[in-house]
Design an enzyme around this catalytic site. Structure first.
Site, PDB file in Angstrom:
ATOM      1  N   PRO A  58       0.826  -1.210   0.000  1.00 51.50           N
ATOM      2  CA  PRO A  58       0.000   0.000   0.000  1.00 51.50           C
ATOM      3  C   PRO A  58       0.859   1.258   0.000  1.00 51.50           C
ATOM      4  CG  PRO A  58       0.068  -0.967   2.197  1.00 51.50           C
ATOM      5  CD  PRO A  58       0.787  -1.921   1.289  1.00 51.50           C
ATOM      6  N   SER A  87      -4.303   1.489  -0.538  1.00 49.88           N
ATOM      7  CA  SER A  87      -4.039   2.367   0.593  1.00 49.88           C
ATOM      8  C   SER A  87      -5.311   3.087   1.034  1.00 49.88           C
ATOM      9  CB  SER A  87      -2.983   3.403   0.205  1.00 49.88           C
ATOM     10  OG  SER A  87      -2.828   4.383   1.215  1.00 49.88           O
ATOM     11  N   GLN A 107      -5.767  -1.577   3.036  1.00 49.65           N
ATOM     12  CA  GLN A 107      -4.936  -1.128   4.162  1.00 49.65           C
ATOM     13  C   GLN A 107      -5.704  -0.114   5.000  1.00 49.65           C
ATOM     14  OE1 GLN A 107      -3.270   2.266   3.969  1.00 49.65           O
ATOM     15  NE2 GLN A 107      -2.510   2.066   6.054  1.00 49.65           N
ATOM     16  N   TYR A 109      -5.728   2.422   8.500  1.00 52.81           N
ATOM     17  CA  TYR A 109      -5.303   3.074   9.735  1.00 52.81           C
ATOM     18  C   TYR A 109      -6.544   3.133  10.626  1.00 52.81           C
ATOM     19  CZ  TYR A 109      -1.137   4.907   7.290  1.00 52.81           C
ATOM     20  OH  TYR A 109       0.027   5.043   6.584  1.00 52.81           O
ATOM     21  N   THR A 135      -2.376  -1.178   9.568  1.00 52.47           N
ATOM     22  CA  THR A 135      -1.065  -0.577   9.847  1.00 52.47           C
ATOM     23  C   THR A 135      -0.979  -0.232  11.327  1.00 52.47           C
ATOM     24  OG1 THR A 135      -0.782   0.250   7.607  1.00 52.47           O
ATOM     25  CG2 THR A 135       0.448   1.369   9.345  1.00 52.47           C
ATOM     26  N   ARG A 144       8.999  13.459   8.178  1.00 59.54           N
ATOM     27  CA  ARG A 144       9.585  13.309   6.848  1.00 59.54           C
ATOM     28  C   ARG A 144      10.150  14.651   6.393  1.00 59.54           C
ATOM     29  NH1 ARG A 144       4.434   9.591   4.953  1.00 59.54           N
ATOM     30  NH2 ARG A 144       4.707   8.094   6.664  1.00 59.54           N
ATOM     31  N   LYS A 199       0.401  -4.916   9.798  1.00 60.00           N
ATOM     32  CA  LYS A 199       1.555  -4.413   9.055  1.00 60.00           C
ATOM     33  C   LYS A 199       2.348  -3.455   9.944  1.00 60.00           C
ATOM     34  CE  LYS A 199       2.702  -1.696   4.929  1.00 60.00           C
ATOM     35  NZ  LYS A 199       3.217  -0.472   5.617  1.00 60.00           N
ATOM     36  N   HIS A 223       7.556   0.564   7.468  1.00 54.87           N
ATOM     37  CA  HIS A 223       6.870   1.626   6.723  1.00 54.87           C
ATOM     38  C   HIS A 223       7.788   2.222   5.654  1.00 54.87           C
ATOM     39  CE1 HIS A 223       2.905   3.726   7.525  1.00 54.87           C
ATOM     40  NE2 HIS A 223       3.355   4.417   6.492  1.00 54.87           N
ATOM     41  N   ARG A 226       9.734   5.280   6.684  1.00 56.97           N
ATOM     42  CA  ARG A 226       9.030   6.555   6.716  1.00 56.97           C
ATOM     43  C   ARG A 226       8.427   6.888   8.077  1.00 56.97           C
ATOM     44  NH1 ARG A 226       7.771   8.416   1.562  1.00 56.97           N
ATOM     45  NH2 ARG A 226       5.628   9.078   1.956  1.00 56.97           N
ATOM     46  N   GLY A 255       9.976  -3.651   2.114  1.00 57.70           N
ATOM     47  CA  GLY A 255      11.097  -2.759   2.412  1.00 57.70           C
ATOM     48  C   GLY A 255      12.399  -3.180   1.766  1.00 57.70           C
ATOM     49  N   ARG A 278       7.934   1.184  -3.802  1.00 62.37           N
ATOM     50  CA  ARG A 278       8.589   2.156  -4.679  1.00 62.37           C
ATOM     51  C   ARG A 278       8.855   1.607  -6.078  1.00 62.37           C
ATOM     52  NH1 ARG A 278      10.764   3.339   0.523  1.00 62.37           N
ATOM     53  NH2 ARG A 278      10.394   5.519   1.156  1.00 62.37           N
TER      54      ARG A 278
END
Length: 327
Positions: A58, A87, A107, A109, A135, A144, A199, A223, A226, A255, A278
């Protein structure tokens, strides 16, 4: 600014770098004369048969990467025969993303407003999502620094987190909830029949607690570097988590995965499958749905090649003795 949003991590980005560097510290110890023939990379997770153990992690805001947005990502994932994890911060609604026809997980939150959280879960169920990825590594938002330097704190006009739109049509902000505890996981179990994966697991004690609380799977994740800068690289955390789980539920990992050899190492160290973020976004930027499809197929072909050279016919043939720390 948007490229930095996708590429960046928290703090000094030590964990972001270490997710990649940790794979460079590991070496494959291949077996020979194993008569593998054609390899079989098919993987079954929660009743869904997939062509590859490489899933789409996600990630947020795909309309910043390509006009096709998350729907294009889903189309590419479907063409590659794998799962996309949608996501909660998608810039297209889950219903639109589901039109691609491939298998989706959602996903989540968990939000402090339980009524709204329940509505989001039911919406994901209605769209056909086959699992819920919760998550759990975000009690607060990661710092960030690239985004702070750019002043990137909101989406451009015309874009929104569409899965945060409530019954009135208002788009809510995603709240990071520092009060989130195991009781909320139990509550989620009561409101949905979907498989629940957690996650953000890095500590083996949390993996054992997850099994004890009846979750269906865990994802070893920091994450993408992040959230907590300085957190352990996921491939380094994976063996202890897999040992703690002891095969009772699937363990996945994300990751730093960039090559098929990375996937092989992760599977050998105890993962049932991997998730990539990514690299998928890179494919989306380059060529929309076709770019996503090609990126996933390339990773899968690279894994197939590496498995042939390592002496494994199926992902289940990969075992910890095939990987050693260099030096």
């Amino acid at each position: 600014m948007h490229a930095d949003f996708f590429a960046g991590g928290a703090g000094a980005e030590r964990t972001l770098r270490d997710n990649l560097d940790a794979y460079d510290r590991l070496r494959i110890v291949p077996r020979v004369l194993r008569a593998t023939g054609d390899r079989d990379l098919r993987t079954t997770l929660f009743g869904t048969r997939l062509a590859t153990p490489v899933l789409v992690a996600p990630t947020a805001f795909h309309l910043l990467a390509h006009p096709g947005g998350e729907a294009a990502t889903a189309e590419g994932a479907a063409a590659a025969g794998t799962v996309m994890v949608v996501s909660m911060a998608a810039t297209q609604p889950v219903e639109r993303i589901a039109e691609a026809g491939g298998p989706l997980w959602f996903q989540l939150y968990p939000q402090p407003d339980l009524g709204f959280t329940a509505a989001v879960v039911k919406r994901a169920e209605a769209a056909g999502c086959r699992a819920l990825v919760v998550t759990v590594d975000s009690p607060v938002f990661g710092r960030r620094e690239r985004d702070l330097r750019h002043g990137f704190t909101a989406l451009p006009d015309g874009l929104a987190c569409e899965n945060m739109r409530d019954g009135t049509g208002r788009v809510r902000d995603i709240a990071m909830d520092a009060t989130l505890g195991w009781d909320r996981i139990g509550w989620l179990r009561e409101i949905t029949g979907l498989p629940i994966l957690l996650k953000g697991i890095l500590h083996p004690a949390d993996a054992r607690l997850a099994v004890g609380h009846g979750v269906d799977g865990v994802i070893v994740s920091n994450h993408g570097g992040r959230q907590l800068d300085g957190a352990l690289a996921t491939i380094d955390a994976l063996p202890a988590v897999a040992e703690a789980v002891g095969g009772r539920i699937p363990v996945l990992v994300d990751g730093g995965i960039r090559r098929g050899t990375d996937v092989l190492i992760a599977l050998a160290r105890g993962a049932a499958a991997v998730l990539v973020g990514r690299p998928v976004l890179d494919g989306l930027v380059r060529n929309g749905a076709d770019g996503v499809r090609d990126q996933l197929r390339t990773l899968t072909a690279d894994l197939d090649h590496a498995m042939a050279l390592a002496g494994a016919k199926r992902p289940a043939d990969l075992s910890p003795d095939l990987v050693r720390v260099a030096g």
